[in-house]
Scaffold this motif. Sequence first.
Motif, PDB file in Angstrom:
ATOM      1  N   GLY B  44      23.122   3.786  -8.517  1.00 34.16           N
ATOM      2  CA  GLY B  44      21.916   4.523  -8.851  1.00 34.16           C
ATOM      3  C   GLY B  44      21.062   4.847  -7.630  1.00 34.16           C
ATOM      4  O   GLY B  44      21.353   4.461  -6.502  1.00 34.16           O
ATOM      5  N   LEU B  45      19.988   5.574  -7.893  1.00 34.73           N
ATOM      6  CA  LEU B  45      19.057   5.957  -6.835  1.00 34.73           C
ATOM      7  C   LEU B  45      18.153   4.783  -6.475  1.00 34.73           C
ATOM      8  O   LEU B  45      17.705   4.033  -7.342  1.00 34.73           O
ATOM      9  CB  LEU B  45      18.197   7.123  -7.309  1.00 34.73           C
ATOM     10  N   LYS B  46      17.871   4.652  -5.182  1.00 33.53           N
ATOM     11  CA  LYS B  46      16.972   3.597  -4.700  1.00 33.53           C
ATOM     12  C   LYS B  46      16.004   4.212  -3.691  1.00 33.53           C
ATOM     13  O   LYS B  46      16.412   4.900  -2.753  1.00 33.53           O
ATOM     14  CB  LYS B  46      17.768   2.478  -4.005  1.00 33.53           C
ATOM     15  N   TRP B  47      14.744   3.934  -3.869  1.00 28.53           N
ATOM     16  CA  TRP B  47      13.734   4.382  -2.912  1.00 28.53           C
ATOM     17  C   TRP B  47      13.845   3.580  -1.624  1.00 28.53           C
ATOM     18  O   TRP B  47      14.086   2.366  -1.653  1.00 28.53           O
ATOM     19  CB  TRP B  47      12.362   4.206  -3.533  1.00 28.53           C
ATOM     20  N   VAL B  48      13.655   4.275  -0.490  1.00 29.62           N
ATOM     21  CA  VAL B  48      13.776   3.617   0.811  1.00 29.62           C
ATOM     22  C   VAL B  48      12.424   3.526   1.511  1.00 29.62           C
ATOM     23  O   VAL B  48      12.009   2.456   1.956  1.00 29.62           O
ATOM     24  CB  VAL B  48      14.771   4.385   1.713  1.00 29.62           C
ATOM     25  N   SER B  49      11.727   4.672   1.632  1.00 33.64           N
ATOM     26  CA  SER B  49      10.505   4.677   2.419  1.00 33.64           C
ATOM     27  C   SER B  49       9.697   5.930   2.127  1.00 33.64           C
ATOM     28  O   SER B  49      10.257   6.953   1.704  1.00 33.64           O
ATOM     29  CB  SER B  49      10.849   4.616   3.914  1.00 33.64           C
ATOM     30  N   SER B  50       8.382   5.846   2.356  1.00 33.81           N
ATOM     31  CA  SER B  50       7.491   6.982   2.175  1.00 33.81           C
ATOM     32  C   SER B  50       6.485   7.031   3.309  1.00 33.81           C
ATOM     33  O   SER B  50       6.113   5.982   3.872  1.00 33.81           O
ATOM     34  CB  SER B  50       6.743   6.883   0.840  1.00 33.81           C
ATOM     35  N   ILE B  51       6.003   8.240   3.606  1.00 35.84           N
ATOM     36  CA  ILE B  51       4.999   8.430   4.649  1.00 35.84           C
ATOM     37  C   ILE B  51       4.022   9.502   4.188  1.00 35.84           C
ATOM     38  O   ILE B  51       4.431  10.525   3.629  1.00 35.84           O
ATOM     39  CB  ILE B  51       5.681   8.830   5.986  1.00 35.84           C
ATOM     40  N   THR B  52       2.738   9.262   4.375  1.00 38.06           N
ATOM     41  CA  THR B  52       1.746  10.244   3.974  1.00 38.06           C
ATOM     42  C   THR B  52       1.724  11.419   4.950  1.00 38.06           C
ATOM     43  O   THR B  52       2.359  11.380   6.005  1.00 38.06           O
ATOM     44  CB  THR B  52       0.352   9.588   3.885  1.00 38.06           C
TER      45      THR B  52
END
Lengths: 110, 119
Positions: B44-52
């Motif tokens: 499945g899909l997995k979130w890794v990282s986010s940046i504003t």
Amino acid sequence: QSVLTQPPSVSATPGQKVTISCSGSSSNIGNNFVSWYQQLPGTAPKLLIYDDNKRPSGIPGRFSGSKSGTSATLGITGLQTGDEADYYCVSWDSSLSAVLFGGGTKLTVL
Amino acid sequence: EVQLVESGGGLVEPGGSLRLSCAASGFTFSSYPMNWVRQAPGKGLKWVSSITSSSSLIYYADSVKGRFTISRDNAKNSLFLQMNNLRAEDTAVYYCARGIPAAGDFHSWGPGTLVTVSS
């Protein structure tokens, strides 16, 4: 193991309605928006529902989203063979400061 | 038309490094938060990282914290993911996606780039 719990699979026949559930907690679904994504085989995910129940432009009205407490539901009416795909729910978790994806549900249109 | 195109994937040995890039076009890149999401083969899909948008806030999944670094260059409409100390379990297709992580709504996705960690 995902913190957002979805059934691994659902099935229905063309023309019928199907619902896919997504269960979470107060730190995610209970206090944050839920989105739903469709992933056709071999392709990138596509946003179907955002902010619990809004559809992006181009997404047919056959797709709907709802939320109650710490659970959310994706509904698909008038099923088509082209709807066969994996569906994922997503929500922000305020305690983890992380985006959570459900484990995914494989929809089979018999 | 919004376009996101990832690049930089490939085969790397365990413990190695790789830098992914995501070229954005068709929208004002500097106005949007950006994200990386991955999908291991058959999983499945997995979130890794986010940046504003201004890079003022950055978030990581626990599984990559301390090993991966997300960054962006608004002047070049580009998003990056520096991946160090790679493990076999990092093998996945990596997608960049435009959207607000705190709302979980990723409106646009790239086609993905495959990273394989193997000796």
